[in-house]
Design an enzyme around this catalytic site. Structure first.
Site, PDB file in Angstrom:
ATOM      1  N   ASP A  10       5.874  -0.927  11.588  1.00 21.30           N
ATOM      2  CA  ASP A  10       6.465   0.541  11.732  1.00 21.30           C
ATOM      3  C   ASP A  10       7.916   0.388  12.291  1.00 21.30           C
ATOM      4  O   ASP A  10       7.905   0.530  13.550  1.00 21.30           O
ATOM      5  CB  ASP A  10       5.527   1.731  12.433  1.00 21.30           C
ATOM      6  CG  ASP A  10       6.383   3.022  12.191  1.00 21.30           C
ATOM      7  OD1 ASP A  10       7.562   3.063  11.898  1.00 21.30           O
ATOM      8  OD2 ASP A  10       5.780   3.876  12.914  1.00 21.30           O
ATOM      9  N   LYS A  71      18.497   2.892  11.719  1.00 26.73           N
ATOM     10  CA  LYS A  71      17.835   3.143  10.353  1.00 26.73           C
ATOM     11  C   LYS A  71      18.636   4.234   9.914  1.00 26.73           C
ATOM     12  O   LYS A  71      18.513   4.374   8.541  1.00 26.73           O
ATOM     13  CB  LYS A  71      16.527   3.535  10.945  1.00 26.73           C
ATOM     14  CG  LYS A  71      15.383   3.542   9.724  1.00 26.73           C
ATOM     15  CD  LYS A  71      14.146   3.861  10.221  1.00 26.73           C
ATOM     16  CE  LYS A  71      12.989   4.106   9.063  1.00 26.73           C
ATOM     17  NZ  LYS A  71      11.870   4.508   9.612  1.00 26.73           N
ATOM     18  N   GLU A 175       6.069   4.879   4.630  1.00 26.45           N
ATOM     19  CA  GLU A 175       5.286   5.322   5.837  1.00 26.45           C
ATOM     20  C   GLU A 175       4.055   6.303   5.609  1.00 26.45           C
ATOM     21  O   GLU A 175       2.929   6.168   6.324  1.00 26.45           O
ATOM     22  CB  GLU A 175       6.326   5.842   6.938  1.00 26.45           C
ATOM     23  CG  GLU A 175       7.112   4.804   7.596  1.00 26.45           C
ATOM     24  CD  GLU A 175       8.403   5.230   8.062  1.00 26.45           C
ATOM     25  OE1 GLU A 175       8.877   6.485   8.157  1.00 26.45           O
ATOM     26  OE2 GLU A 175       9.258   4.375   8.164  1.00 26.45           O
ATOM     27  N   ASP A 201       5.027  13.757   8.202  1.00 23.98           N
ATOM     28  CA  ASP A 201       5.629  13.089   9.231  1.00 23.98           C
ATOM     29  C   ASP A 201       6.920  13.249   9.610  1.00 23.98           C
ATOM     30  O   ASP A 201       8.007  13.018   8.978  1.00 23.98           O
ATOM     31  CB  ASP A 201       5.724  11.559   8.518  1.00 23.98           C
ATOM     32  CG  ASP A 201       5.867  10.363   9.437  1.00 23.98           C
ATOM     33  OD1 ASP A 201       6.480  10.726  10.662  1.00 23.98           O
ATOM     34  OD2 ASP A 201       5.988   9.308   9.264  1.00 23.98           O
TER      35      ASP A 201
HETATM   36  P1  ADP Z   1      10.567   7.481  14.287  1.00 22.35           P
HETATM   37  O1  ADP Z   1       9.287   6.917  13.749  1.00 22.35           O
HETATM   38  O2  ADP Z   1      11.671   8.232  13.589  1.00 22.35           O
HETATM   39  O3  ADP Z   1      11.143   6.457  15.275  1.00 22.35           O
HETATM   40  P2  ADP Z   1       8.626   8.869  16.177  1.00 22.35           P
HETATM   41  O4  ADP Z   1       7.590   9.147  15.326  1.00 22.35           O
HETATM   42  O5  ADP Z   1       8.475   7.634  17.217  1.00 22.35           O
HETATM   43  O6  ADP Z   1      10.033   8.579  15.423  1.00 22.35           O
HETATM   44  O7  ADP Z   1       9.119  10.080  17.000  1.00 22.35           O
HETATM   45  C1  ADP Z   1      10.355  10.097  17.812  1.00 22.35           C
HETATM   46  C2  ADP Z   1      10.791  11.559  18.127  1.00 22.35           C
HETATM   47  O8  ADP Z   1       9.849  12.276  18.415  1.00 22.35           O
HETATM   48  C3  ADP Z   1      11.941  11.148  19.091  1.00 22.35           C
HETATM   49  O9  ADP Z   1      12.961  12.163  18.569  1.00 22.35           O
HETATM   50  C4  ADP Z   1      11.324  11.875  20.237  1.00 22.35           C
HETATM   51  O10 ADP Z   1      12.084  12.824  20.952  1.00 22.35           O
HETATM   52  C5  ADP Z   1      10.071  12.869  19.641  1.00 22.35           C
HETATM   53  N1  ADP Z   1       9.195  13.412  20.666  1.00 22.35           N
HETATM   54  C6  ADP Z   1       8.276  12.499  21.136  1.00 22.35           C
HETATM   55  N2  ADP Z   1       7.294  12.961  21.941  1.00 22.35           N
HETATM   56  C7  ADP Z   1       7.636  14.445  21.880  1.00 22.35           C
HETATM   57  C8  ADP Z   1       7.349  15.540  22.424  1.00 22.35           C
HETATM   58  N3  ADP Z   1       6.297  15.611  23.370  1.00 22.35           N
HETATM   59  N4  ADP Z   1       7.932  16.688  21.953  1.00 22.35           N
HETATM   60  C9  ADP Z   1       8.759  16.785  21.258  1.00 22.35           C
HETATM   61  N5  ADP Z   1       9.368  15.907  20.492  1.00 22.35           N
HETATM   62  C10 ADP Z   1       8.820  14.433  20.970  1.00 22.35           C
HETATM   63 MG    MG Z   2       8.066   7.002  12.527  1.00 23.03          MG
END
Ligand code: ADP
Ligand code: MG
Length: 615
Positions: A10, A71, A175, A201
């Protein structure tokens, strides 16, 4: 015989995750810090290059050379309006390269330019190494996930990033579809009816909404996908950064937006505060010496955060509505709403979603940060002919996210493959000459939903020669095929001669050349050598940083009980020692390990005896 293992990746905007199928199950692979997700971040400095956790830790110290969000750049053109908006907030520099391909510029032993694909490939190499260390064998095959709403060029670019990382990309999978596999894997098998699942998502950079139907045999049929490749946690951070910047500017009559380092530090602070606001209702952000020597300390409530992002949050729900319309489904027909992605932890998002579905309880059965990689790993097992019954039963029917067509004479878009068509799909259409004595027909290929072709995303063009005749007589049959990766292949047949040709429209466009990809692969080897030495220095840097932080916290806590407790000259002595240690810490370039250790020892020698007497 045990075949070589393939991995599921991922590749997220902010965090990435890697998983493998072994011992009849999926294992999420932890990185060397023991974390199950790894920041999609690369940092450069004069001594080397860092990827993942260590790179993210550099954000404050070296903001202009710490690259994230690749990305959001991948497969896009420099003039893209969204990209131009993002650029204003990125501390790193992005320029226009040839063919309008954006390039990231960093100072890495001189100015170096990188494609977004290259940055992504560095993250992929890191994940590959993490997997190899875990499995104790080399890994070459991978399934990589992309947002369902990624267009053709973004998908092609992701495959290129995989190639540059030395990976053989078995398949690109959406995804939310990967998350659906994970959800389906967990489902009870005694259900006899079909289950309609809405996958929501919301990650760091993108929102993907998909509706899938899972039947009790494990067949997953995607009904509709929709989303926004520019809506996610980073945008919520941005709203907060803007808010605080304005407050700070007003209060101190300054303009901190010109201070890249300060902006970077404020962003890091805001992202942390945002996370905290998911479990608390109020938080204070404190950043020492943020801009022009001024310390930053401001409070934000959860309500204010929600207020700042009201429009963005409601956009999320609108996309859910759109997806239902596309799937021709009523919201009462949705059996489960599944949350994926870090930003679904935001309470307001959960509340809005639940309200939209008339108070429905949201499904939190699957691990929201790992579900996508998990599903990708299940697919690797399927593709390598794994014997497990559950894997064998898995059948995926995905869809095309955006309509594909060509522009016709009046400038409108003639759709050949409609969005949400199940893939793989093949459709054809005949086009005729529109003026007399035409010797060729030129086709511009577009992807998108707008009726005027030019308002859609241009993928490229091709030309087919035709016999010179009166208008309307010569005809060309255009064939569009979308493969399981969601990637378009075109061919055309001139109908008088019966001559057919295959067309690689993407070659015209922003896709990197074979030579460019090969160069990226060679560079990757070279960089690897720099990395190891750099990590040692960085660890020493971080140890010093933490020590300074602890000492400051101690002094503060002693002072807060009784501010006369520390004699003035002793306090000054410690402050001077902290200042000189900070100078070493803040140097643009990492120094030798010995140097950090020496500095720490000196600071210790000054502070330990003083503090020791006071506590
Ligand atoms: P991606 O797949 O786009 O890389 P993720 O699914 O890993 O993203 O999510 C990352 C995002 O989630 C970031 O913007 C992070 O700040 C946010 N995030 C992670 N934990 C929390 C939380 N507890 N509350 C709000 N936002 C969160
Ligand atoms: Mg993601």
């Amino acid at each position: 015989m045990v075949g070589k293992k393939a991995i599921g990746i991922d590749l997220g905007t902010t965090y990435s995750c890697v998983a493998v199928w072994q011992h009849e199950q999926v294992e999420i692979i932890p990185n060397e810090q023991g974390n199950r997700t790894t920041p999609s971040c690369v940092s450069f400095n004069e001594v080397g290059r860092l990827v993942g956790e260590s790179a993210k830790n550099q954000m404050n110290m070296n903001p202009t050379n710490t690259v994230y969000d690749a990305k959001r750049l991948i497969g896009r053109r420099f003039n893209d309006t969204k990209l131009q908006e993002d650029m204003k907030l990125w501390p790193f520099k992005v320029i226009k390269g040839t063919n309008d391909i954006p390039k990231i510029v960093v100072d890495y032993n001189g100015e170096k330019e990188f494609f977004a694909e290259e940055i992504s490939s560095m993250v992929l190499v890191k994940l590959k190494q993490v997997a190899e260390a875990y499995l104790g064998e080399t890994v070459t095959d991978a399934v990589i996930t992309v947002p369902a709403y990624f267009d053709d060029s973004q998908r092609q670019a992701t495959i290129d990033a995989g190639l540059a990382a030395g990976l053989n990309v078995l398949q690109i999978i959406n995804e939310p579809t990967a998350a659906a596999i994970t959800y389906g894997f967990d489902m009870k098998t005694d259900i006899t009816h079909d289950t309609n699942v809405l996958i929501f998502d919301l990650g760091g950079g993108t929102l993907d909404v998909s509706i899938v139907t899972i039947n009790n045999n494990g067949k997953i049929t995607v009904k509709a996908v929709t989303g926004d490749t520019h809506l996610g946690g980073q945008d919520f951070d941005n709203a907060m950064v803007e808010h605080f910047m304005m407050q700070f500017n007003q209060k101190h009559k300054t303009d901190m937006s010109v201070n890249i380092k300060a902006m970077g530090r404020l962003r890091v602070g805001c992202e942390k505060a945002k996370r905290a606001l998911s479990s608390t209702t109020e938080i204070t952000i404190e950043i020492d010496v943020l801009h022009e020597g001024i310390d930053f300390s401001m409070e934000i409530t959860r309500a204010k955060f929600e207020d700042l992002n009201e429009d963005l949050f409601s956009k999320c729900i609108q996309l859910v509505e759109k997806c239902l319309v596309d799937a021709e489904m009523n919201k009462t027909e949705v059996n489960e709403v599944v949350l994926v992605g870090g930003s679904t932890r935001i309470p307001k998002i959960q509340e809005l979603l639940s309200d939209f579905f008339n108070g429905k309880e949201l499904s939190k059965n699957i691990q929201s940060d790992e579900a996508v990689a998990y599903g990708a790993a299940v697919l690797t097992a399927k593709l390598s002919g794994e014997n497990s019954q559950k894997v064998k039963n898995l059948v995926l029917l995905d869809v095309v996210p955006l309509s594909l067509g060509v522009s016709i004479r009046d400038g409108s878009s003639s759709v050949i493959i409609k969005r949400n068509s199940p893939i793989p799909v093949k459709q054809e259409r005949i086009y005729v000459t529109s003026v007399d004595n035409q010797s060729a027909i030129t086709f511009d290929v577009y992807q998108g939903e707008r009726s005027r072709a030019i308002d859609n995303d241009w993928l490229g063009k091709f030309q087919v020669a035709v016999p010179v005749e009166v208008k309307g007589k010569s005809r060309v049959n255009v064939v569009f095929e979308v493969d399981v990766n969601g990637i378009l292949n075109c061919s055309a047949e001139e109908l008088t001669s019966g001559l057919k040709k295959k067309i690689r429209i993407s070659n015209d466009k922003q896709r990197l050349s074979k030579e460019e990809i090969e160069k990226m692969m060679k560079d990757a080897e070279k960089y690897k050598l720099d990395d190891e030495e750099n990590i040692k220095k960085l660890l020493a840097h971080n140890v010093l940083e933490e020590y300074i932080y602890d000492v400051k916290a101690k002094i503060k806590s002693i002072g807060s009980i009784d501010n006369t407790k520390i004699p003035k000259e002793e306090l000054e002595k410690m402050e001077n020692a902290i200042t000189s240690a900070n100078q070493i810490l803040d140097l643009h370039k990492l120094v030798d390990v010995d140097n950090y250790e020496k500095t720490l020892n000196e600071l210790e020698k000054v502070c330990v005896p003083i503090i020791g007497q006071l506590v």
